[in-house]
Scaffold this motif. Structure first.
Motif, mmCIF file in Angstrom:
data_model
loop_
_atom_site.group_PDB
_atom_site.id
_atom_site.type_symbol
_atom_site.label_atom_id
_atom_site.label_comp_id
_atom_site.label_asym_id
_atom_site.label_seq_id
_atom_site.Cartn_x
_atom_site.Cartn_y
_atom_site.Cartn_z
ATOM 1 N N ARG A 143 -64.918 -3.694 -89.914
ATOM 2 C CA ARG A 143 -65.964 -4.717 -90.066
ATOM 3 C C ARG A 143 -67.347 -4.078 -89.964
ATOM 4 O O ARG A 143 -68.240 -4.356 -90.760
ATOM 5 C CB ARG A 143 -65.801 -5.812 -89.001
ATOM 6 N N LEU A 144 -67.485 -3.201 -88.981
ATOM 7 C CA LEU A 144 -68.783 -2.555 -88.762
ATOM 8 C C LEU A 144 -69.167 -1.683 -89.959
ATOM 9 O O LEU A 144 -70.268 -1.784 -90.507
ATOM 10 C CB LEU A 144 -68.700 -1.713 -87.489
ATOM 11 N N LEU A 145 -68.237 -0.822 -90.372
ATOM 12 C CA LEU A 145 -68.563 0.131 -91.445
ATOM 13 C C LEU A 145 -68.794 -0.580 -92.768
ATOM 14 O O LEU A 145 -69.773 -0.316 -93.470
ATOM 15 C CB LEU A 145 -67.445 1.166 -91.594
ATOM 16 N N MET A 146 -67.876 -1.493 -93.094
ATOM 17 C CA MET A 146 -67.976 -2.149 -94.397
ATOM 18 C C MET A 146 -69.141 -3.129 -94.433
ATOM 19 O O MET A 146 -69.892 -3.195 -95.410
ATOM 20 C CB MET A 146 -66.669 -2.872 -94.720
ATOM 21 N N GLY A 147 -69.294 -3.888 -93.353
ATOM 22 C CA GLY A 147 -70.356 -4.886 -93.308
ATOM 23 C C GLY A 147 -71.724 -4.233 -93.323
ATOM 24 O O GLY A 147 -72.583 -4.573 -94.139
ATOM 25 N N ALA A 148 -71.913 -3.257 -92.443
ATOM 26 C CA ALA A 148 -73.253 -2.700 -92.278
ATOM 27 C C ALA A 148 -73.605 -1.681 -93.354
ATOM 28 O O ALA A 148 -74.746 -1.619 -93.792
ATOM 29 C CB ALA A 148 -73.380 -2.073 -90.894
ATOM 30 N N PHE A 149 -72.640 -0.849 -93.758
ATOM 31 C CA PHE A 149 -72.994 0.289 -94.620
ATOM 32 C C PHE A 149 -72.672 0.096 -96.100
ATOM 33 O O PHE A 149 -73.315 0.676 -96.950
ATOM 34 C CB PHE A 149 -72.308 1.564 -94.130
ATOM 35 N N VAL A 150 -71.637 -0.688 -96.396
ATOM 36 C CA VAL A 150 -71.243 -0.784 -97.800
ATOM 37 C C VAL A 150 -71.772 -2.068 -98.432
ATOM 38 O O VAL A 150 -72.479 -2.031 -99.426
ATOM 39 C CB VAL A 150 -69.703 -0.705 -97.960
ATOM 40 N N LEU A 151 -71.437 -3.197 -97.825
ATOM 41 C CA LEU A 151 -71.689 -4.455 -98.521
ATOM 42 C C LEU A 151 -72.862 -5.247 -97.972
ATOM 43 O O LEU A 151 -73.271 -6.249 -98.572
ATOM 44 C CB LEU A 151 -70.412 -5.320 -98.499
ATOM 45 N N GLY A 152 -73.397 -4.840 -96.832
ATOM 46 C CA GLY A 152 -74.526 -5.584 -96.275
ATOM 47 C C GLY A 152 -74.171 -7.008 -95.898
ATOM 48 O O GLY A 152 -74.910 -7.949 -96.209
ATOM 49 N N ILE A 153 -73.026 -7.205 -95.252
ATOM 50 C CA ILE A 153 -72.649 -8.545 -94.777
ATOM 51 C C ILE A 153 -72.763 -8.525 -93.244
ATOM 52 O O ILE A 153 -72.141 -7.674 -92.606
ATOM 53 C CB ILE A 153 -71.194 -8.897 -95.172
ATOM 54 N N PRO A 154 -73.535 -9.425 -92.666
ATOM 55 C CA PRO A 154 -73.646 -9.397 -91.201
ATOM 56 C C PRO A 154 -72.307 -9.771 -90.542
ATOM 57 O O PRO A 154 -71.502 -10.493 -91.127
ATOM 58 C CB PRO A 154 -74.722 -10.436 -90.902
ATOM 59 N N GLU A 155 -72.105 -9.274 -89.323
ATOM 60 C CA GLU A 155 -70.811 -9.450 -88.643
ATOM 61 C C GLU A 155 -70.376 -10.905 -88.558
ATOM 62 O O GLU A 155 -69.188 -11.202 -88.649
ATOM 63 C CB GLU A 155 -70.871 -8.883 -87.216
ATOM 64 N N HIS A 156 -71.328 -11.821 -88.351
ATOM 65 C CA HIS A 156 -70.903 -13.213 -88.144
ATOM 66 C C HIS A 156 -70.436 -13.875 -89.430
ATOM 67 O O HIS A 156 -69.917 -14.976 -89.411
ATOM 68 C CB HIS A 156 -72.008 -14.027 -87.468
ATOM 69 N N LYS A 157 -70.622 -13.174 -90.547
ATOM 70 C CA LYS A 157 -70.128 -13.707 -91.812
ATOM 71 C C LYS A 157 -68.947 -12.891 -92.340
ATOM 72 O O LYS A 157 -68.575 -13.014 -93.503
ATOM 73 C CB LYS A 157 -71.253 -13.699 -92.861
ATOM 74 N N LEU A 158 -68.434 -12.030 -91.506
ATOM 75 C CA LEU A 158 -67.358 -11.142 -91.973
ATOM 76 C C LEU A 158 -66.257 -11.086 -90.926
ATOM 77 O O LEU A 158 -66.506 -10.771 -89.763
ATOM 78 C CB LEU A 158 -67.946 -9.741 -92.214
ATOM 79 N N ARG A 159 -65.063 -11.426 -91.354
ATOM 80 C CA ARG A 159 -63.916 -11.387 -90.446
ATOM 81 C C ARG A 159 -62.933 -10.369 -91.006
ATOM 82 O O ARG A 159 -62.652 -10.365 -92.210
ATOM 83 C CB ARG A 159 -63.283 -12.775 -90.410
ATOM 84 N N VAL A 160 -62.436 -9.509 -90.152
ATOM 85 C CA VAL A 160 -61.432 -8.540 -90.589
ATOM 86 C C VAL A 160 -60.168 -8.742 -89.767
ATOM 87 O O VAL A 160 -60.213 -8.771 -88.532
ATOM 88 C CB VAL A 160 -61.934 -7.086 -90.449
ATOM 89 N N VAL A 161 -59.081 -8.926 -90.480
ATOM 90 C CA VAL A 161 -57.804 -9.189 -89.822
ATOM 91 C C VAL A 161 -56.819 -8.096 -90.212
ATOM 92 O O VAL A 161 -56.622 -7.824 -91.395
ATOM 93 C CB VAL A 161 -57.221 -10.551 -90.269
ATOM 94 N N ALA A 162 -56.235 -7.462 -89.211
ATOM 95 C CA ALA A 162 -55.143 -6.516 -89.459
ATOM 96 C C ALA A 162 -53.917 -7.085 -88.762
ATOM 97 O O ALA A 162 -53.752 -6.939 -87.565
ATOM 98 C CB ALA A 162 -55.489 -5.133 -88.900
ATOM 99 N N PRO A 163 -53.073 -7.777 -89.507
ATOM 100 C CA PRO A 163 -51.914 -8.425 -88.871
ATOM 101 C C PRO A 163 -50.857 -7.375 -88.528
ATOM 102 O O PRO A 163 -51.215 -6.274 -88.134
ATOM 103 C CB PRO A 163 -51.457 -9.410 -89.937
ATOM 104 N N ASP A 164 -49.588 -7.687 -88.631
ATOM 105 C CA ASP A 164 -48.595 -6.655 -88.368
ATOM 106 C C ASP A 164 -48.824 -5.502 -89.334
ATOM 107 O O ASP A 164 -49.017 -5.709 -90.533
ATOM 108 C CB ASP A 164 -47.175 -7.220 -88.562
ATOM 109 N N VAL A 165 -48.821 -4.311 -88.796
ATOM 110 C CA VAL A 165 -49.064 -3.118 -89.610
ATOM 111 C C VAL A 165 -47.867 -2.186 -89.426
ATOM 112 O O VAL A 165 -47.499 -1.869 -88.299
ATOM 113 C CB VAL A 165 -50.387 -2.427 -89.211
ATOM 114 N N GLY A 166 -47.291 -1.791 -90.536
ATOM 115 C CA GLY A 166 -46.052 -1.010 -90.495
ATOM 116 C C GLY A 166 -46.295 0.474 -90.402
ATOM 117 O O GLY A 166 -45.948 1.232 -91.297
ATOM 118 N N GLY A 167 -46.914 0.901 -89.332
ATOM 119 C CA GLY A 167 -47.157 2.332 -89.119
ATOM 120 C C GLY A 167 -48.506 2.742 -89.662
ATOM 121 O O GLY A 167 -48.955 2.253 -90.702
#
Ligand SMILES: Cc1cc2nc3c(=O)[nH]c(=O)nc-3n(C[C@H](O)[C@H](O)[C@H](O)COP(=O)(O)OP(=O)(O)OC[C@H]3O[C@@H](n4cnc5c(N)ncnc54)[C@H](O)[C@@H]3O)c2cc1C
Lengths: 261, 787
Positions: free
Chosen positions: B231-255
């Motif tokens: 969220r930090l890297l993509m929001g701040a450096f790539v797309l310019g989306i502030p944290e409160h408008k960006l949610r990142v979910v990593a559900p079950d991850v298989g390794g």
């Protein structure tokens, strides 16, 4: 995959008819063909599945001959080819359980992968490849990398193996694919010994004639000791160079002779 | 009696019920209303100029929604690098841009050039085939050493060369190190390659971007080890989306194994594109794509030297390493060969002088970044192979040489910046000798010989540095992030507990182990406690899971938050029991007043917190929920001694592992079964590196081992029954649980043991081979025997 139609005929005749259609291709167990389609390396219009054709299935021992239907899975051969134990053991060592439950002997021989197992058994046994319209001797059947004597639309309906006195298959696996890096099938018959090598040659399965002569005179590992398999035309790849493969041909031949039953 | 609950017990992994019954919720299981699919058209050449991209025919193909190329990313940021290295001369590393979709040039096979969004995956693929692409192929740079030749083609035209940095550590030690080598009684030199690996988690990467126009919020579902970092890297450096408008979910991850730490182009793309087309966009990597787009691991080429005095004491170590960065800087790539590698070069030994030089190099290959162990396996492999080689050259017992040079006093400040707080290397070595039944080795060697096999024994030690910290130090070292973690302990009215943790579990078993800690602290049943992880909207913050940090860092935050909860609960209990707060004790889920029989249950107190009828409202707020951030004072330093016995078939070169023992010191252990599982998995990966795995490029930059047909992963029958033991325990001195981390140890400690064993086996067959580069395939071993 590109889109295609599937038909599932019940007889060889229906399958032959279906295969005469435009860009139709036979589907055996799909263990080679389906991955090829997924990679979009083939684009058949119709797949003619051979899996519902009962006359192409089963293992039958009769006199000195073991006949295996072209649509018989590796798992069935492993379980039922007790009349030819070396062949049953070969089938039991192909791939993993999923592959063995689906892949077929006809598919394997039609595909003629240079690292596949069955071609060595067929060639070393002097087997006969039976198709919907003829019988082809193994010596005439294998014609190089992924190339066989089959014509377009021709179906392998059965393979007839003369049962040897003794035989053994030694497979030295390629560590990643676990196909053979070098596989050697030795079969001893009353009239001589045949040695077929898979995995090693840029031209696919071949007979090691020097070893056959030596072993026909004296069927013991020592008989091979003085021979050297030539590295000419052998595969050089990530997993082994030609020289290593040539060396393994000899080692695997000796081991096959020692283990032959 | 082993404990049956709390810290030290081995309850079964509760998450396995859903994984094993097919109920896991992985990113690919997420399908949203109106979802579209993206297919990336990737470069099939390693290096080239994009002359033209014509998408007009493709745009008219059935089902195509939109096609993006690099030109659509004008004004959008590139993928950031999270660590800046300062070179030997005080200059910052060369840091090239890393566009989401290639612009101007392609720099590795797999570099994404265009993204085709369609109603179905197959339609997107069909359209990709209709794109007319004109690429002028350029010579590729593949080999690291030739990449630094003055006339080598440049991967990035805007840089002065293919050198990312030339790092010296510790630069001030260099002269003293060189001097020690002049005076040495014996110098052992070893040149080796640490083979490039592909992590190959069972679940390939997946990303789903979902823009909600109603509230201007974007959600990214992704296979990540650290959703907040993304969220930090993509929001701040790539797309310019502030944290409160960006949610990142990593559900079950298989390794993950490291390769899912990094922020990838595909994640930024689906988030960006969903905002453009106002529909969800999904990408699921194929295994073939994974081979050419997941960051690879390792890939070092090293010369290492050891200076010994006449009594075989280690005087100095000098190393020269080339580290492959690939075509772009992946998120943490620059830190791996430097701070995660150079700082480990002391190993378990009291070598007073060390100098490490690392040249990081750009090549036309997939970016290389952290992979299980990250830098530490590379350091351990060099050092432990070197010590073995020294022992062989000097004709001394390799175990005795190690023991003689062990660090025995703690804390111990190494000459490579870090300070080990605890350890007992003699104890783990003793334990290894015992569980391996080392005294029976000669008999086993003879038995193998009788079968025509050569048997060898390989031993090594390792030291690991986990839970990289503290933040102010790592900031000085160039990290562009903090390395703390956070947890919220939310006690519900009825006494059950949800713990929101910043760590992310993708195989580690946090859902089982973290509740064990809370249950132990409060004295309630583990079933009363659940953790929540992987969703930036549900957890306070978190730096995620890598570097064996979860329990040591996030677990510590959780303990701190739980301590706050308990302090407040005791205040409430004191009120309910009409006693002084200082007299309240919490045990087995009950509060009691010291020296009396007055008590009340955990549930009475939690209920009072939420139904505050009889409650000290003037002193404390209602509710029972606390958050803590924890920034460790130091790394933790797990260590251990490993041993491996192999049989070599001299006729074919085939190596089989006959016996393997690992004696580890992980400090305190929360769940011994899970720790053993982590070690088993790590060793399997180490054996994979040692015997089987290699990502191989040809001179044109084509990946030759680009599928499982040519890239050999370890299978069940490649690995032995492991003998593992973690009874040696020197608790970490600076975190509340005294834990050290166990996730990477197996992968760090095992490769040198395996290679040392093969070298020993060849020696027992009369072949004195100084070294064989990994993987020790039958072909390579046979060549070494017959050279
Ligand atoms: C993971 C894995 C591991 C494997 N390991 C091994 C191994 O160790 N050794 C080994 O030998 N093989 C191995 N294989 C290959 C496997 O044995 C395949 O089953 C076999 O090569 C193809 O048989 P199939 O029935 O699946 O044919 P398909 O994949 O269905 O077809 C293959 C080709 O044969 C044609 N065909 C199929 N049946 C017939 C027929 N009766 N008559 C004419 N043409 C036909 C098809 O049109 C197609 O061109 C492995 C495969 C996989 C996926």
């Amino acid at each position: 995959m590109y889109a295609f139609d599937v038909t599932r005929p019940k007889t060889v005749a229906e399958a032959v008819a279906a295969l005469s259609g435009d860009e139709a291709q036979a589907l055996g167990g799909g263990q080679t063909l389906i991955p090829t389609l997924k990679q979009r390396l083939a684009a058949p219009a119709t797949l003619v599945s051979l899996s519902a054709i009962d006359e192409m299935k089963g293992v039958c021992a009769d006199g000195g001959t073991l006949t295996i239907g072209g649509g018989t899975t590796h798992a069935t051969v492993a379980a039922e080819a007790s009349a030819y134990p070396a062949l049953a053991a070969l089938a039991a060592n192909i791939g993993d359980p999923a592959v063995r439950s689906r892949g077929t002997i006809g598919g394997s021989l039609a595909n003629n992968d240079p690292s596949a197992c069955y071609p060595s058994a067929a060639l070393a046994s002097g087997a006969t490849i039976v198709t919907n319209n003829r019988e082809i001797a193994a010596d005439d059947y294998f014609q190089g990398l992924f190339t066989t004597a089959l014509n377009e639309g021709e179906i392998i309906t059965a393979v007839k193996f003369p049962v040897p006195e003794k035989a053994n298959y030694q497979k030295f696996v390629q560590p990643a694919s676990r196909f053979s890096l070098v596989g050697v099938f030795v079969a001893k018959y009353a009239d001589g010994v045949r040695v077929a090598v898979t995995g090693a040659s840029e031209n696919g399965v071949f007979r090691w004639k020097e070893a056959e002569a030596a072993l026909s005179a004296n069927f013991s590992a020592d008989a091979v000791e003085g021979l050297t398999a030539s590295a000419d035309g052998l595969i050089n790849d990530l997993h082994g160079d030609a020289e290593y493969r040539a060396h393994l041909i000899k080692v695997m031949t000796k081991r096959a002779v020692a283990a032959a039953k | 009696m082993p404990k049956d609950h709390g810290i030290g017990a081995s309850p079964k992994r509760r998450e396995d019920v859903r994984f094993l019954t097919g109920k896991g919720q992985y990113t690919d299981d997420i399908n949203l209303h109106g979802q579209t699919y993206v297919h990336f058209l990737r470069s099939d050449v390693a290096h080239g100029i994009i002359k033209s991209i014509d998408t007009s025919a493709a745009e008219n193909m059935p089902g195509v929604v939109r096609i993006f190329t690099g030109a659509d990313f004008e004004g959008v940021g590139g993928l950031p690098c999270g660590w800046q290295i300062t070179d030997r001369h005080g200059q910052p590393m060369q840091e090239p841009g890393h566009p989401v979709l290639a612009r101007g040039k392609v720099r590795h096979v797999g570099d994404p050039i265009a993204a085709i969004i369609a109603e179905t995956k197959e339609q997107a693929r069909d359209a990709a085939e209709a794109i007319e692409l004109d690429i002028e192929e350029l010579p590729a740079v593949v080999d690291m050493v030739s990449a630094l030749a003055p006339d080598a083609p440049k991967v990035h035209d805007e840089l002065t060369s293919n050198l990312c940095y030339d790092w010296g550590f510790v630069e001030e030690n260099k002269a003293a190190v060189d001097e020690a080598f002049e005076k040495a009684a014996h110098v052992t030199t070893l040149e080796l390659i640490n083979n490039r690996l592909v992590a190959n988690p069972m679940e390939p990467r997946v990303a789903v971007g979902d823009y909600n126009q109603a509230n201007d919020e974007s959600t990214l579902y992704t296979t990540s080890q650290n959703p907040h970092v993304i969220r930090l890297l993509m929001g701040a450096f790539v797309l310019g989306i502030p944290e409160h408008k960006l949610r990142v979910v990593a559900p079950d991850v298989g390794g993950g194994f490291g390769t899912k730490i990094f922020h990838y182009a595909e994640e930024a793309f689906v988030t960006f594109a969903s905002r453009q087309i106002r529909r969800p966009v999904k990408w699921t990597s194929t295994r073939s794509e994974a081979f050419m787009s997941d960051a690879h691991g390792r890939d070092h080429k090293t010369k290492i030297e050891l200076a010994l005095d006449a009594d075989n004491n280690f005087m100095a170590i000098r190393t020269d390493t080339y580290a492959n960065m690939g075509a772009y800087l992946s998120t943490f790539a620059p830190s791996v060969p430097t701070w995660l590698h150079g700082t480990l070069m002391a190993g378990n030994y009291k070598t007073p002088l060390i100098y490490v030089n690392v040249k990081a190099v750009f090549t036309n290959t997939v970016p290389v970044d952290a992979y299980r162990g990250a830098g530490r396996p590379e350091a351990t492999f060099q050092l432990e192979r070197l010590v073995d080689k020294a022992a062989r050259e000097l004709g001394v017992d390799p175990i005795a040489l190690r023991r003689q040079n062990f660090i025995t006093q703690f804390p111990y400040a190494t000459p490579v910046a870090v300070e080990y707080d605890t350890g007992d290397y003699i104890a783990t070595m003793d334990r290894m000798e015992e569980i391996m039944d080392l005294s029976g080795f000669e008999a086993r060697r003879k038995a193998s010989e009788a079968k025509g096999k050569w048997r060898g024994l390989g031993v090594n030690c390792y030291i690991e540095a986990c839970g990289i910290a503290p933040s102010n130090l790592v900031g000085q070292l160039g990290a562009r992030a903090g390395l703390y973690d956070a947890a919220t302990v939310r006690v519900n009215a009825t006494g059950s507990i949800s713990v929101m943790v910043g760590a992310h579990s993708h195989g580690q078993g946090h859902e089982t182990t973290f509740p064990q800690v809370i249950a132990e602290m409060i004295g309630i049943d583990e079933s009363q406690v659940d953790i929540v992880h992987g969703d930036s909207s549900k957890i306070p913050f978190g730096m995620g899971t890598y570097g064996s940090r979860s329990l040591a860092v996030c677990g510590s935050a959780m303990v701190r938050a739980a301590e706050k909860v308990i302090r407040k609960a005791k205040k409430i209990a004191a009120h309910l029991l009409e006693a002084s707060e200082a007299d309240i004790e919490l045990k087995d889920g009950k509060f009691s007043v010291a020296g009396t029989d007055k008590e009340c249950a955990w549930g009475d107190v939690t209920l009072a917190a939420y139904v505050p009828h009889n409650y000290p409202l003037e002193d404390i707020e209602p509710g029972l929920e606390e958050t803590a951030f924890y920034d460790p004072a130091n790394f933790t330093y797990p260590s251990g001694a490993y041993a491996c016995e192999v049989e070599v078939d001299p006729e074919t070169g085939k190596v089989t592992i006959e016996k393997f023992a690992a004696a580890d010191d992980f400090g305190n252990v929360v769940n011994p079964m899970i720790v053993e599982g982590q070690v088993h998995g790590g060793i399997a990966q180490g054996i994979g590196q040692a015997l089987l795995e290699a990502a191989v490029y040809d001179e044109n930059g084509q990946l030759q081992s680009a599928s499982y047909m040519d890239y050999a992963m370890p299978r069940a029958d490649d690995v032995p029954f492991y003998i593992v033991d973690h009874s040696c325990c020197t608790p970490c001195t600076h975190n509340p649980l005294g834990v050290k981390g166990c996730g990477e140890a197996g992968a760090i400690g095992s490769p040198p043991a395996v290679v040392n064993a093969v070298i020993d086996a060849l020696a027992s067959g009369g072949k004195n081979v100084p070294h064989i580069d990994m993987p020790l395939t039958p072909h390579r071993v046979w060549k070494a025997i017959n050279q």
